[in-house]
Structure formats: C-alpha cells, structure tokens
Design a protein around this motif. Structure first.
Motif, PDB file in Angstrom:
ATOM      1  N   ARG A  50       0.839  -1.211   0.000  1.00  0.00           N
ATOM      2  CA  ARG A  50       0.000   0.000   0.000  1.00  0.00           C
ATOM      3  C   ARG A  50       0.868   1.253   0.000  1.00  0.00           C
ATOM      4  NH1 ARG A  50      -3.349  -2.795   3.423  1.00  0.00           N
ATOM      5  NH2 ARG A  50      -2.407  -1.895   5.279  1.00  0.00           N
ATOM      6  N   ARG A  53       2.486   1.684  -3.379  1.00  0.00           N
ATOM      7  CA  ARG A  53       1.530   2.144  -4.399  1.00  0.00           C
ATOM      8  C   ARG A  53       1.173   3.608  -4.189  1.00  0.00           C
ATOM      9  NH1 ARG A  53      -3.445  -1.386  -5.341  1.00  0.00           N
ATOM     10  NH2 ARG A  53      -3.368  -0.404  -7.388  1.00  0.00           N
ATOM     11  N   PRO A  56       5.147   5.681  -5.128  1.00  0.00           N
ATOM     12  CA  PRO A  56       5.996   4.777  -5.909  1.00  0.00           C
ATOM     13  C   PRO A  56       7.483   5.126  -5.804  1.00  0.00           C
ATOM     14  CG  PRO A  56       4.112   5.506  -7.206  1.00  0.00           C
ATOM     15  CD  PRO A  56       4.116   6.327  -5.946  1.00  0.00           C
ATOM     16  N   LEU A  82      -1.069  -7.335  -5.782  1.00  0.00           N
ATOM     17  CA  LEU A  82      -1.000  -6.180  -6.677  1.00  0.00           C
ATOM     18  C   LEU A  82      -2.011  -6.308  -7.819  1.00  0.00           C
ATOM     19  CD1 LEU A  82       0.616  -3.579  -7.216  1.00  0.00           C
ATOM     20  CD2 LEU A  82       2.165  -4.953  -8.610  1.00  0.00           C
ATOM     21  N   ASP A  95       1.837   0.319 -11.213  1.00  0.00           N
ATOM     22  CA  ASP A  95       1.539  -1.016 -10.687  1.00  0.00           C
ATOM     23  C   ASP A  95       1.939  -2.091 -11.697  1.00  0.00           C
ATOM     24  OD1 ASP A  95       0.458   0.140  -8.403  1.00  0.00           O
ATOM     25  OD2 ASP A  95      -1.611  -0.020  -9.130  1.00  0.00           O
TER      26      ASP A  95
END
Length: 167
Positions: A50, A53, A56, A82, A95
């Motif tokens: 988390r 994401r 990044p 993911l 991602d």
C-alpha cells in the motif's frame, strides 16, 4: 486478466511442490521467503505494498533493486495482491511496471533455485554423494533424514498454515 490468473495459479501450484524444502538452495539468501513471503500474519506485505503504491519508488522497478528490498514485496504474494487484491480495480501504469519487476525477480529466483539443486555441484549431487568427504552429509542416512524432516515439516505446514487457517 484470466490468462494472467491462470499462469499465476500454475506457478502457485508448482511452488507448493517445493515450498516446504527449507534447506539447500531454498535456505540460501532467504530464497523461500523472497519467492513467497507467507504466511504473513502481521500483514507486512499488504502494508508495504500500500505504501509503495501510494508513493511509488522508481528504483524498485529495477528487478535487481527489488531483489534487495523487503521479501514481503518481491514475491508471489505481492504479485497476487497487486494484480488481484482489493485494490486491483485501480491498477496504475506504475503497478504494471512493479508487477513486471516482481515477475522478473521471480524468474531470476527460480533460475537460482533450480541451479542450486541441479548444478553438478548442487544440493542434489551433494545428497547423492553423501559420505566421507562430503561437507554437508556424512552419510546417506543423514541426507535421507534431511529429506524426511522436510517432508514432515511440509505436512505440518500444510495442516497448520493452510488447512487449519481455511477451517
């Protein structure tokens, strides 16, 4: 997505054939944990994923750098979370790049593990040549005991971490 899920399921099934072998190449450099950081009872992988994401880190898109990061974000559970986890509906370009880096890392780990077992000087050869002069196994009985312990550990792991959790 369906094709990717089918490939992931195939890899997970193949991994289940060896994940209990916690000696040899799987014990070296945390290979087993890096390939599949599980069970993760404290949710470390989900938390780290988390965070990654939300903010990044372009450096981790390099599989070589990812391989030096936390085991919780570089293997099968991270890949699965993911692409198929709760937040999978909002997959970003980053991602996808991270998933590719994880896949490349898994491929490299697979090759290292395979070489570790099958190379002429690998663990398989060490177990077959057990006896005087062998650095790891002084007898074929000792090598057989190592395998027996691995199988018994596999059964306990199957019972405690998979079946009991599901029940």
């Amino acid at each position: 997505r369906a094709a990717l899920r089918a490939v992931l399921m195939h890899v997970l099934e193949r991994w289940a054939h060896v994940d209990f072998l916690l000696f040899g190449p799987l014990a070296r450099n945390q290979q087993a944990e890096r390939f599949a950081f599980w069970p993760d009872s404290s949710g470390t992988g989900a938390r780290q994923l988390r965070r990654l994401r939300a903010k990044p880190d372009p450096a981790l898109l390099d599989p070589l750098r990812l391989a030096k990061a936390s085991a919780a974000i570089q293997g099968l559970p991270a890949f699965e979370a993911l692409l198929f986890g709760e937040d999978a509906a909002q997959i970003t370009e980053n991602d996808c790049k991270l998933a590719l880096a994880i896949a490349a890392n898994l491929q490299q780990l697979s090759l290292e593990i395979l070489r570790g077992w099958t190379a002429p000087d690998g663990w398989r050869a060490l177990m077959l040549s057990a006896g005087p002069g062998n650095a790891y196994y002084s007898s074929s009985r000792e090598a057989a005991n190592e395998l027996l312990k691995a199988v018994l550990t596999g059964f306990v792991q199957l019972r405690d971490q998979r079946l009991m959790t599901a029940l």
